[in-house]
Design a protein around this motif. Structure first.
Motif, short mmCIF file in Angstrom:
data_model
loop_
_atom_site.label_atom_id
_atom_site.label_comp_id
_atom_site.label_asym_id
_atom_site.label_seq_id
_atom_site.Cartn_x
_atom_site.Cartn_y
_atom_site.Cartn_z
N ILE A 57 -13.45 12.22 -19.57
CA ILE A 57 -13.29 12.75 -18.22
C ILE A 57 -13.67 11.66 -17.23
N LEU A 58 -12.89 11.50 -16.17
CA LEU A 58 -13.21 10.54 -15.12
C LEU A 58 -13.72 11.26 -13.88
N LEU A 59 -14.79 10.71 -13.30
CA LEU A 59 -15.33 11.18 -12.03
C LEU A 59 -15.35 10.00 -11.07
N ALA A 60 -15.30 10.29 -9.77
CA ALA A 60 -15.29 9.23 -8.76
C ALA A 60 -16.70 8.77 -8.39
N ASP A 61 -17.68 9.67 -8.47
CA ASP A 61 -19.04 9.34 -8.05
C ASP A 61 -20.06 9.89 -9.03
N ALA A 62 -21.13 9.15 -9.24
CA ALA A 62 -22.19 9.57 -10.17
C ALA A 62 -22.80 10.91 -9.76
N LYS A 63 -22.91 11.15 -8.46
CA LYS A 63 -23.51 12.42 -8.01
C LYS A 63 -22.70 13.63 -8.47
N ASP A 64 -21.40 13.43 -8.77
CA ASP A 64 -20.56 14.53 -9.24
C ASP A 64 -20.96 15.01 -10.64
N LEU A 65 -21.74 14.20 -11.35
CA LEU A 65 -22.21 14.61 -12.68
C LEU A 65 -22.95 15.94 -12.62
N VAL B 289 -19.86 16.18 -23.60
CA VAL B 289 -18.65 15.73 -22.91
C VAL B 289 -18.78 14.24 -22.62
N ALA B 290 -17.65 13.53 -22.73
CA ALA B 290 -17.61 12.08 -22.47
C ALA B 290 -17.10 11.88 -21.04
N ILE B 291 -17.93 11.23 -20.20
CA ILE B 291 -17.59 11.03 -18.79
C ILE B 291 -17.75 9.57 -18.41
N ARG B 292 -16.78 9.06 -17.63
CA ARG B 292 -16.89 7.71 -17.08
C ARG B 292 -16.78 7.82 -15.57
N ILE B 293 -17.70 7.17 -14.88
CA ILE B 293 -17.61 7.05 -13.43
C ILE B 293 -16.68 5.86 -13.20
N VAL B 294 -15.54 6.14 -12.63
CA VAL B 294 -14.49 5.14 -12.53
C VAL B 294 -14.67 4.27 -11.29
N MET C 289 0.82 -1.21 0.00
CA MET C 289 0.00 0.00 0.00
C MET C 289 0.86 1.27 0.00
N GLU C 290 2.15 1.10 0.36
CA GLU C 290 3.03 2.26 0.44
C GLU C 290 3.21 2.94 -0.92
N ILE C 291 3.44 2.16 -1.97
CA ILE C 291 3.60 2.73 -3.32
C ILE C 291 2.32 3.46 -3.73
N PHE C 292 1.17 2.87 -3.41
CA PHE C 292 -0.12 3.48 -3.72
C PHE C 292 -0.18 4.91 -3.18
N GLU C 293 0.12 5.08 -1.90
CA GLU C 293 0.04 6.40 -1.26
C GLU C 293 1.11 7.35 -1.80
N GLU C 294 2.32 6.85 -2.05
CA GLU C 294 3.38 7.69 -2.65
C GLU C 294 2.93 8.20 -4.02
N ASP C 295 2.34 7.31 -4.81
CA ASP C 295 1.87 7.69 -6.15
C ASP C 295 0.75 8.73 -6.07
N ILE C 296 -0.18 8.54 -5.15
CA ILE C 296 -1.28 9.51 -5.01
C ILE C 296 -0.71 10.89 -4.67
N THR C 297 0.17 10.94 -3.69
CA THR C 297 0.76 12.22 -3.25
C THR C 297 1.53 12.89 -4.38
N ALA C 298 2.37 12.14 -5.06
CA ALA C 298 3.18 12.70 -6.16
C ALA C 298 2.29 13.13 -7.33
N HIS D 38 -9.44 7.33 -5.54
CA HIS D 38 -8.71 8.06 -4.49
C HIS D 38 -8.12 9.34 -5.06
N LEU D 39 -7.52 9.25 -6.23
CA LEU D 39 -6.87 10.40 -6.85
C LEU D 39 -7.89 11.51 -7.13
N ILE D 40 -9.01 11.16 -7.73
CA ILE D 40 -10.03 12.15 -8.09
C ILE D 40 -10.65 12.77 -6.83
N LYS D 41 -10.96 11.94 -5.85
CA LYS D 41 -11.56 12.47 -4.62
C LYS D 41 -10.61 13.43 -3.91
N ARG D 42 -9.33 13.12 -3.90
CA ARG D 42 -8.38 14.00 -3.21
C ARG D 42 -8.05 15.24 -4.03
#
Length: 190
Positions: free
Chosen positions: A58-66, A109-114, A1-10, A121-125
């Motif tokens: 375009i990627l969104l994390a949640d459908a409500k964000d539409l 616009v083309a949108i996918r709820i990922v 999980m460490e690489i995951f968090e490093e990648d998100i931060t970077a 995680h990336l989109i939410k943050r």
């Protein structure tokens, strides 16, 4: 999980500064940037050697964000999206709040709820939608895995995500459908 968090931060640092990332999505590897940053979007078109007249996903994390990025989505859109069993990009009429160069000439616009954990995680943050376009030079094959991403694309990204680079499981581009203003649904790519 460490690489995951490093990648998100970077990746967040690069995205917030108008840069490009190379990252795994719920489909294929993609080139990404903040979908509200017109200069960053221009860099994507330049790296891909692609005409700006072609739209991007375009990627969104949640459908409500539409509701923030699409004018008047169907009232039952969340139910429709939750019924999809595989990654599906939907073309919506009436794009809002996005960089003008991610919106088609017709205002759609083309949108996918990922569903991918890393992307969510990336989109939410980031608290903004992400551009996701295949990590290839325009006209070249789309890379199903990191090993298939060409050197010019790797070199052109400001940050290359390490997470899932060794994942060789098969991935394919998403299905694409269009939802017209009258609510009719048509399949563009299955």
């Amino acid at each position: 999980m460490e690489i995951f968090e490093e990648d998100i931060t970077a990746a967040l640092a690069v995205l917030r500064n108008g840069g490009l990332i190379l990252y795994p999505t719920d489909t294929i590897w993609g080139i990404g940037c903040d979908a509200t940053d017109e200069k960053a979007v221009k860099k994507v078109f330049s790296l891909k050697q692609r005409s700006e007249s072609k739209s991007l996903v375009i990627l969104l994390a949640d459908a409500k964000d539409l509701l923030h990025y699409v004018a008047n989505p169907r009232p039952d859109i969340i139910d429709i999206l939750s019924g999809f069993e595989r990654p599906t990009t939907v073309i919506y009429e009436g794009a809002l709040g996005l960089a003008p160069n991610v919106i088609s000439e017709d205002g759609s616009v083309a949108i996918r709820i990922v569903q991918d954990t890393f992307c969510r995680h990336l989109i939410k943050r980031l608290r903004k939608p992400l551009v996701s376009t295949s990590a290839n030079i325009s006209g070249q094959p789309s890379p199903a895995n990191f090993s298939q991403v060409s050197e010019p694309i790797r070199a052109g990204a400001d940050y290359v995500v390490k997470y899932r680079q060794d994942d060789e499981s098969p991935h394919a581009a998403s299905r694409i459908i269009r939802i017209a203003a009258d609510g009719t649904i048509s399949v563009i790519r299955d």
